[in-house]
Design an enzyme around this catalytic site. Structure first.
Site, short mmCIF file in Angstrom:
data_model
loop_
_atom_site.label_atom_id
_atom_site.label_comp_id
_atom_site.label_asym_id
_atom_site.label_seq_id
_atom_site.Cartn_x
_atom_site.Cartn_y
_atom_site.Cartn_z
N HIS A 148 0.83 -1.21 0.00
CA HIS A 148 0.00 0.00 0.00
C HIS A 148 0.87 1.26 0.00
O HIS A 148 0.64 2.20 -0.76
CB HIS A 148 -0.92 -0.03 1.24
CG HIS A 148 -1.94 1.05 1.22
ND1 HIS A 148 -1.99 2.02 2.18
CD2 HIS A 148 -2.91 1.34 0.35
CE1 HIS A 148 -2.98 2.85 1.89
NE2 HIS A 148 -3.57 2.45 0.79
N ARG A 191 -3.83 -5.47 -13.65
CA ARG A 191 -3.41 -6.81 -13.25
C ARG A 191 -4.17 -7.21 -11.99
O ARG A 191 -3.71 -6.99 -10.87
CB ARG A 191 -1.90 -6.83 -13.00
CG ARG A 191 -1.05 -6.68 -14.25
CD ARG A 191 0.42 -6.70 -13.89
NE ARG A 191 1.28 -7.05 -15.02
CZ ARG A 191 1.94 -6.17 -15.76
NH1 ARG A 191 1.83 -4.89 -15.52
NH2 ARG A 191 2.71 -6.57 -16.76
N ARG A 222 -7.70 -7.57 -16.54
CA ARG A 222 -7.26 -8.93 -16.85
C ARG A 222 -7.69 -9.86 -15.72
O ARG A 222 -7.50 -9.52 -14.54
CB ARG A 222 -5.74 -8.95 -17.00
CG ARG A 222 -5.19 -10.36 -17.00
CD ARG A 222 -3.77 -10.40 -17.35
NE ARG A 222 -2.90 -10.15 -16.21
CZ ARG A 222 -1.59 -10.04 -16.32
NH1 ARG A 222 -1.02 -10.12 -17.51
NH2 ARG A 222 -0.84 -9.83 -15.27
N GLU A 236 -0.17 -13.98 -25.79
CA GLU A 236 1.13 -13.98 -25.12
C GLU A 236 1.80 -15.35 -25.18
O GLU A 236 2.79 -15.60 -24.50
CB GLU A 236 1.02 -13.45 -23.68
CG GLU A 236 0.05 -14.16 -22.80
CD GLU A 236 0.01 -13.58 -21.39
OE1 GLU A 236 0.86 -12.75 -21.04
OE2 GLU A 236 -0.88 -14.00 -20.63
N ASN A 290 5.80 -9.55 -22.78
CA ASN A 290 6.75 -10.12 -21.81
C ASN A 290 6.73 -11.65 -21.92
O ASN A 290 7.75 -12.30 -22.01
CB ASN A 290 6.39 -9.72 -20.37
CG ASN A 290 6.21 -8.22 -20.22
OD1 ASN A 290 6.75 -7.46 -20.99
ND2 ASN A 290 5.44 -7.80 -19.22
N ASP A 291 5.52 -12.19 -21.90
CA ASP A 291 5.42 -13.64 -22.01
C ASP A 291 5.61 -14.11 -23.44
O ASP A 291 6.22 -15.15 -23.68
CB ASP A 291 4.06 -14.12 -21.47
CG ASP A 291 4.11 -14.26 -19.95
OD1 ASP A 291 5.12 -14.78 -19.45
OD2 ASP A 291 3.17 -13.81 -19.27
N ARG A 348 11.83 -15.47 -18.40
CA ARG A 348 11.92 -14.03 -18.23
C ARG A 348 12.49 -13.60 -16.90
O ARG A 348 12.88 -12.44 -16.73
CB ARG A 348 10.55 -13.37 -18.47
CG ARG A 348 9.48 -13.81 -17.51
CD ARG A 348 8.10 -13.38 -17.97
NE ARG A 348 7.66 -12.16 -17.33
CZ ARG A 348 6.41 -11.69 -17.39
NH1 ARG A 348 5.49 -12.34 -18.07
NH2 ARG A 348 6.07 -10.60 -16.77
N CYS A 394 0.35 -4.62 -24.30
CA CYS A 394 0.42 -4.19 -22.90
C CYS A 394 1.69 -4.67 -22.21
O CYS A 394 1.90 -4.42 -21.04
CB CYS A 394 -0.82 -4.63 -22.13
SG CYS A 394 -0.99 -6.41 -22.06
C1 PEP Z 1 2.97 -9.79 -20.59
O1 PEP Z 1 3.21 -11.00 -20.46
O2 PEP Z 1 3.50 -9.08 -21.47
C2 PEP Z 1 2.04 -9.11 -19.68
C3 PEP Z 1 1.63 -7.89 -19.89
O3 PEP Z 1 1.63 -9.79 -18.59
P1 PEP Z 1 2.57 -10.03 -17.29
O4 PEP Z 1 3.82 -9.27 -17.47
O5 PEP Z 1 1.77 -9.60 -16.13
O6 PEP Z 1 2.75 -11.53 -17.36
MG MG Z 2 1.88 -12.21 -19.25
#
Ligand code: PEP
Ligand code: MG
Length: 547
Positions: A184, A292, A328, A427, A450-451, A461, A498
């Site tokens: 927080h 998220r 999400r 993803e 990212n994924d 990652r 995203c």
């Molecule tokens: C991603 O995978 O790019 C994504 C936005 O989700 P997270 O990073 O929360 O897995």
């Molecule tokens: Mg992801």
């Protein structure tokens, strides 16, 4: 000179002296007798309540009701009769009021912590905070921790109430040595846009650090103690440049996001808690591209109820008005583990039981979340997306569960938007390669780069040993992004990005050229991204250079 690395809470630079914050310590000591000590407590409680009222009013005017509510809760606790009884009982043992308050607070906190209800469990920390404030008032330190000059606060962790009570002009930066980026107090720090880092491993908060000159580089998530004059002058320049750029960016507020040749794209924001919506608004986001939601689960001690979730979602949706909010659904597993889910130990967690896979195995959890989301859809422009999709059968499952959620809410006579858009995250290579098939079944795509990068390149990652092999501009990833965008547009659905690549300088011209509809980034990057886009002429971009 010594440098210590952590994780970023909020970007920026701070140069100045350290002020160490340490939690209140209370030793057992004899008092002046139960009656006299109780009178001391009553006076200290009244002073504490007056200070809480002041914090409430200040926070209300600066950040709004939701953030101020914490101080109203603390006031109720300070006035609580059970708390008072526990203090009286402690005083019977001829201890000081300081010790009685501390011990009674610890007792109550323990009781809250052992409760089943997630909300009540969370109250344990509040009781400890209130008790600490009364102890400080007893020690005639009503204002407790104070900054005598603009300083970088270094602490293990800092109660939110302490942060809110300080004069923000005096806070140059904060180092939460043991804190997490989504606590927080970290969220409040981001909202206040204070440069800060957290989780500094191997660093000990010692009182001797008080007054030490330091540089906080919250861009690199680094604290540098006693910098030499060369480094200091380099950082003074960096800071001045950063602040100048930030001021210039204000000119991009309230403007549409357009390329030099007039192509429109929207900049949305990624947030991890409902509180952060204020940041998105302040930075002029055109929507929320990724909330998220798993952080609601990560911060709870037990499964958050439909009602609790509804409150978070409604807050974000209502605050954004007509602007779109994409929430999400639960994305846990892999690097996000939650005790109460009791997830199995796995050999390869990133390839294991996560996200939609957990929701399929535990449809009760997914249904409660969908019901909360549908309920929030009555308050604005809400869309929902589901992560880690690999097969059409998962999409069928999502639609079946969504239909069930709608039926249940109808039976309960609750309002919702029956046409709430349902999209998926692209993803996994499976989703990208089959994006033509998925596009026919869902309302929108959002690429989680990212994924998508991790699974396309087969590079974990979160594995630091592989970071040098991780090529964020790999053509395979660009090809999958291009394919997904083409398939989305052929089916007439929008596509956003995203993941972290959404603000990648090198790939930005490519994303704009292929016609990605929306880019979702952390609030702090909204305006700089809008500026960057304004310099790009898509007529000069050659897609072949990227794929
Ligand atoms: C991603 O995978 O790019 C994504 C936005 O989700 P997270 O990073 O929360 O897995
Ligand atoms: Mg992801």
């Amino acid at each position: 000179m010594g440098s210590h690395k952590g994780s970023r809470v909020f970007e920026g630079y701070a140069l100045g002296k350290i002020a160490v914050y340490s939690a209140v310590k209370v030793e057992k000591a004899a008092g002046l007798g139960a009656e006299k000590e109780f009178a001391r407590f009553e006076k200290a409680r009244a002073d504490t309540i007056a200070a809480l009222d002041k914090s409430y009013m200040e926070t209300l005017s600066k950040l709004g009701e939701a953030e101020a509510a914490l101080f109203a809760t603390h006031k109720l606790m300070a006035e609580d009769l059970d708390f008072e009884d526990a203090i009286r009982a402690e005083l019977e043992n001829d201890v000081s009021a300081e010790y009685a308050v501390h011990a009674a607070g610890a007792q109550l906190a323990e009781m809250f912590a052992s409760m089943d209800d997630a909300y009540m469990k969370e109250r344990a920390n509040d009781v400890r905070e209130v008790a600490a404030r009364i102890v400080m008032a007893l020690r005639q330190e009503v204002n407790g921790f104070q900054l005598k000059e603009p300083s970088i606060i270094v602490c293990d962790d800092l109660p939110s109430s302490e942060l809110m009570k300080l004069d923000k002009k005096m806070i140059l930066g904060i180092v939460f040595v043991k804190g997490g980026a989504n606590s927080h107090v970290s969220i409040l720090t981001r909202m206040l846009e204070i440069p800060a880092i957290c989780g500094v491993e191997g660093f000990e908060v010692k009182k001797e650090l008080d007054g030490t000159f330091a540089v906080l580089d919250a861009m690199k998530s680094e604290l540098i103690l006693s910098p030499d004059s060369k480094l200091l002058s380099a950082y003074s320049k960096k800071k001045a440049q950063y602040e100048e750029n930030k001021a210039k960016l204000q000119a991009f507020k309230g403007k549409p996001t357009l390329t030099k040749d007039g192509k429109k794209v929207e900049i949305y924001n990624n947030i991890a808690s409902s509180f952060e919506v204020e940041n998105a608004i302040r930075n002029d986001a055109e929507g929320i591209g990724l909330f998220r939601s798993e952080f609601i689960y990560l911060e709870a001690k037990d499964y958050p109820t439909e009602e609790e979730q509804f409150e978070h979602y409604k807050r974000v949706v209502s605050a954004m008005g007509e602007k779109q909010v994409i929430i999400r659904t639960l994305d846990i597993g892999a690097d996000k583990k939650i005790d109460y889910f009791d997830l199995p130990e796995e050999e390869n967690p990133a390839l294991g039981f996560r996200s939609i896979r957990i929701c399929k195995a535990r449809p009760d959890i997914f249904l409660a979340q969908l019901q909360a989301l549908y309920r929030a859809s009555a308050y604005g422009n809400l869309a929902v997306m589901v992560p880690m999709i690999i097969s059409l059968s998962e999409v069928t499952f999502i639609h079946e569960m969504a239909a069930l959620a709608r039926e249940n809410l109808k039976a309960r006579n609750l309002p919702f938007n029956p046409d709430m858009k349902i999209g998926i995250m692209v993803e996994t290579p499976a989703a990208a390669v089959c994006s033509d098939l998925f596009a026919a079944k869902v309302d929108f795509f959002s690429i989680g780069t990212n994924d998508l990068s991790q699974y396309t390149m087969a590079i974990d990652r979160v594995n630091p040993n592989l970071s040098s092999s991780f090529n964020p501009h790999h053509k395979a990833v660009c090809r999958l992004i291009k394919l997904s965008t083409e398939n989305a547009h052929k089916a007439g659905i929008p596509i956003g990005i995203c993941g972290e690549l959404a603000r990648d300088e090198k790939l930005l011209p490519f994303f704009l050229k292929i016609g990605v509809d929306e880019l979702s980034v952390s609030p702090a990057y909204t305006l700089s991204l809008r500026e960057q886009i304004s310099y790009i002429d898509t007529r000069e971009v050659n897609v072949e250079d990227y794929v």
